[in-house]
Design a protein around this motif. Structure first.
Motif, PDB file in Angstrom:
ATOM      1  N   UNK A  23      27.258 -63.103 107.834  1.00 19.19           N
ATOM      2  CA  UNK A  23      26.210 -62.251 107.415  1.00 19.19           C
ATOM      3  C   UNK A  23      26.436 -61.479 106.121  1.00 19.19           C
ATOM      4  N   UNK A  24      27.697 -60.906 105.813  1.00 18.91           N
ATOM      5  CA  UNK A  24      27.866 -60.129 104.825  1.00 18.91           C
ATOM      6  C   UNK A  24      27.914 -61.007 103.601  1.00 18.91           C
ATOM      7  N   UNK A  25      28.477 -62.354 103.620  1.00 17.72           N
ATOM      8  CA  UNK A  25      28.522 -63.235 102.329  1.00 17.72           C
ATOM      9  C   UNK A  25      26.768 -63.429 101.822  1.00 17.72           C
ATOM     10  N   UNK A  26      25.968 -63.471 103.163  1.00 20.10           N
ATOM     11  CA  UNK A  26      24.569 -63.787 102.611  1.00 20.10           C
ATOM     12  C   UNK A  26      24.094 -62.369 102.201  1.00 20.10           C
ATOM     13  N   UNK A  27      24.604 -61.104 102.725  1.00 21.98           N
ATOM     14  CA  UNK A  27      24.071 -60.089 102.169  1.00 21.98           C
ATOM     15  C   UNK A  27      24.476 -59.676 100.839  1.00 21.98           C
ATOM     16  N   UNK A  28      25.687 -60.168 100.293  1.00 20.57           N
ATOM     17  CA  UNK A  28      26.187 -59.814  99.106  1.00 20.57           C
ATOM     18  C   UNK A  28      25.437 -60.846  98.026  1.00 20.57           C
ATOM     19  N   UNK A  29      25.127 -62.072  98.614  1.00 18.40           N
ATOM     20  CA  UNK A  29      24.578 -62.764  97.497  1.00 18.40           C
ATOM     21  C   UNK A  29      23.034 -62.378  97.370  1.00 18.40           C
ATOM     22  N   UNK A  30      22.341 -61.888  98.204  1.00 20.31           N
ATOM     23  CA  UNK A  30      21.022 -61.508  98.172  1.00 20.31           C
ATOM     24  C   UNK A  30      21.063 -60.262  97.335  1.00 20.31           C
TER      25      UNK A  30
END
Length: 572
Positions: A443-450
């Motif tokens: 979840x967090x890597x997706x959040x960071x990328x977005x």
């Protein structure tokens, strides 16, 4: 009158159940996104266990009609395990984007963080009996969550307050974003000098974080006020303001922050973190004694604990995955250097995880950022011969895994303290922590990328202070062009402040680093908490104020992330 005996329940209360785990995943996702988003703005993370316990009542008791306290305890354990990646990754991964080294493998980094999470959990489990049963460390955060779990009726009421406040914050932030209004320049209306920066950040999330932190955030507020309402007027009065390229005094608040206050603040973050490590030396000795005592007592063979063989398997498998990740992190890593980095990272997870668990157990303060700085420094030195880009990518990739491991270790010990107080089975909580730890990094890597794609990490909207500090330290190690004098001055001040009180240099440094509009709004939350404590009582603040404040964080964060996703989708 005839009495009839009614059997309420046969057998043990449900504990590690499918509903508990699934609800934990759902709540953990919400909390990880909310707290991760807030950490990129404010530079520090708040504990998610209390928020998970409150929301758990809303779902398990309010919606599903389930009444087991120990089941709700497993739910908050799973949820907080999911959230464990938010602080670990938000303190480290943004440095890659800030430095411009975006050519890394996000899949490899994510699986490395999952491996690190499992390592942190497996390393710390054998110390549960020593730290909690024998030494009886306080773990104030764990005690607070246990208090919520022991008050079922109050828990449901808190959940209603939280959800209602989240709805209000979501509506307010949605309106703010649609109108394109993020700030209110009150200073200009009342005639404040420009350098005193009277702009207020329109954010209920920031107010909520300030309320939850309470007096613990006063040092952060003082740091900002010292910059703009003390130092700036003094510098202006003595004609000592920095000069721009044309030789004119810098009076714009943001320019003044970039030229002067931010570099000093970064130095304070680093100096304060390193002093925190030095002050932790007695805790290191105590932790070593704890490990020795645990080994002598053979406490890990208890039937209430996970089997030691499974922990060994988890440690070996996770360490192998870290080694593979390290070797594959860059093209020219090589087997020997990659294995050395993996071994050093694994050792640091073990050492730092124990130190952090001991520190938070005794003081409720965790020098996680300092431990991360040291870990990345060690890894950068090992990887330095690869060239700047590859060295940074390799060190931060592995450093993120180490940071997540340390975060999971401290989170688990807090949750185990809660379980100890409510009569939970340690094995069930330990399994719940493993079940939740894998989801957070995804979840967090997706959040960071977005968020980076939408706003840019290190920007005014998402300053990512801890990532900035790590990026500055990396630049210094690699010989970059940095304002050395300001960093050194800040480091000295930060170290001195942290020597006076644990963590003080870091919190004051954040006040120097962050835009003052955020500090002003944060101060409102702290003031509201102080007024609430004084005139309504601590119990009212805990039972009413904190759930409302938590709702403000969740509501605004989810809308903020939603706008970021919408922005990215429009650009595709």
């Amino acid at each position: 009158m005839k009495q009839t005996d009614t059997v309420v329940r046969h057998g043990p209360y449900p504990e590690l159940t499918l509903p508990a785990v699934l609800v934990g995943y759902f709540l953990g996702a919400i909390i990880a996104i909310s707290i991760g988003y807030a950490a990129l703005i404010l530079g520090f993370s708040i504990e998610g266990s209390e928020l998970a316990a409150i929301l758990g009542f809303a779902v398990l008791r309010g919606m599903l009609g389930r009444h087991s306290i120990v089941e709700n305890n497993v739910t908050q354990t799973v949820a907080s395990a999911v959230n464990g990646a938010s602080s670990g990754m938000m303190f480290s991964v943004p440095a890659l984007f800030i430095l411009g080294y975006t050519d890394f493998d996000p899949v490899l980094l994510t699986f490395g963080c999952i491996a690190g999470a499992f390592l942190g959990i497996a390393f710390i489990i054998p110390l549960r009996k020593q730290m909690i049963d024998y030494e009886r460390l306080t773990y104030p955060g764990g005690v607070a969550v246990a208090t919520i779990l022991k008050s079922p009726g109050a828990g449901v009421q808190k959940a209603k307050l939280l959800v209602g406040a989240a709805a209000v914050a979501a509506l307010v932030h949605f309106g703010s974003q649609m109108a394109g209004v993020d700030n209110w320049d009150l200073g200009a209306l009342i005639g404040l000098p420009e350098y005193m920066n009277g702009v207020w950040y329109l954010s209920l999330l920031t107010v909520g974080v300030g309320f939850i932190a309470g007096r613990g955030g006063i040092a952060f507020i003082l740091g900002g006020f010292v910059c703009y309402w003390l130092l700036a007027p003094l510098l202006s009065g003595f004609d000592l303001l920095p000069l721009d390229a044309a030789g004119n005094p810098v009076t714009l608040p943001n320019a003044l922050r970039v030229d002067l206050f931010r570099p000093v603040g970064i130095g304070m973050l680093i100096g304060g973190a390193l002093m925190g490590i030095a002050l932790a030396l007695p805790l290191i000795i105590s932790a070593i004694r704890s490990m020795q005592s645990a080994a002598v007592s053979k406490s890990v063979v208890s039937k209430d604990e996970m089997p030691i063989k499974l922990l060994y398997i988890a440690i070996v498998a996770a360490a192998i995955l870290l080694a593979v990740m390290s070797i594959l992190s860059t093209e020219h890593m090589g087997l020997g250097r990659g294995l050395l980095m993996a071994v050093m990272g694994t050792l640091w997870i073990w050492i730092a995880g124990v130190i952090l668990s001991e520190a938070i157990g005794r003081t409720n303060w965790s020098p996680l950022s300092g431990m991360t700085l040291i870990a990345v420094t060690i890894l950068i030195i090992i990887a330095k011969g690869l060239g700047d880009a590859e060295a940074v990518i390799a060190a931060v990739t592995l450093g993120a895994a180490v940071c997540v491991a340390m975060s999971q270790a401290t989170d688990l010990m807090l949750d185990l303290k809660t379980g100890y107080l409510v009569g939970a089975t340690p094995k069930m909580q330990q399994m719940g922590q493993f079940l939740g730890a894998w989801l957070g990094p995804l979840l967090v890597i997706g959040l960071i990328m977005v968020l980076h794609e939408a706003y840019g990490l290190g920007s005014e909207k998402l300053p990512a202070p801890q990532g900035q500090a790590l990026a500055s330290m990396i630049s210094g190690i690699l010989g970059g062009d940095i304002p050395t004098e300001k960093y050194l001055a800040g480091a000295g001040i930060g170290a001195l402040l942290s020597a006076l009180s644990g963590g003080l240099g870091i919190t004051v440094g954040l006040g120097f680093y962050l835009p003052f509009n955020i500090v002003l709004t944060y101060a409102l939350g702290t003031l509201l908490r102080e007024l609430c404590d004084r005139y309504k009582g601590d119990a009212y603040s805990e039972s009413v104020g904190i759930p409302i404040a938590a709702g403000l964080i969740v509501g605004e964060a989810l809308i903020g992330v939603g706008f970021a996703v919408s922005y990215v989708m429009e650009g595709l």
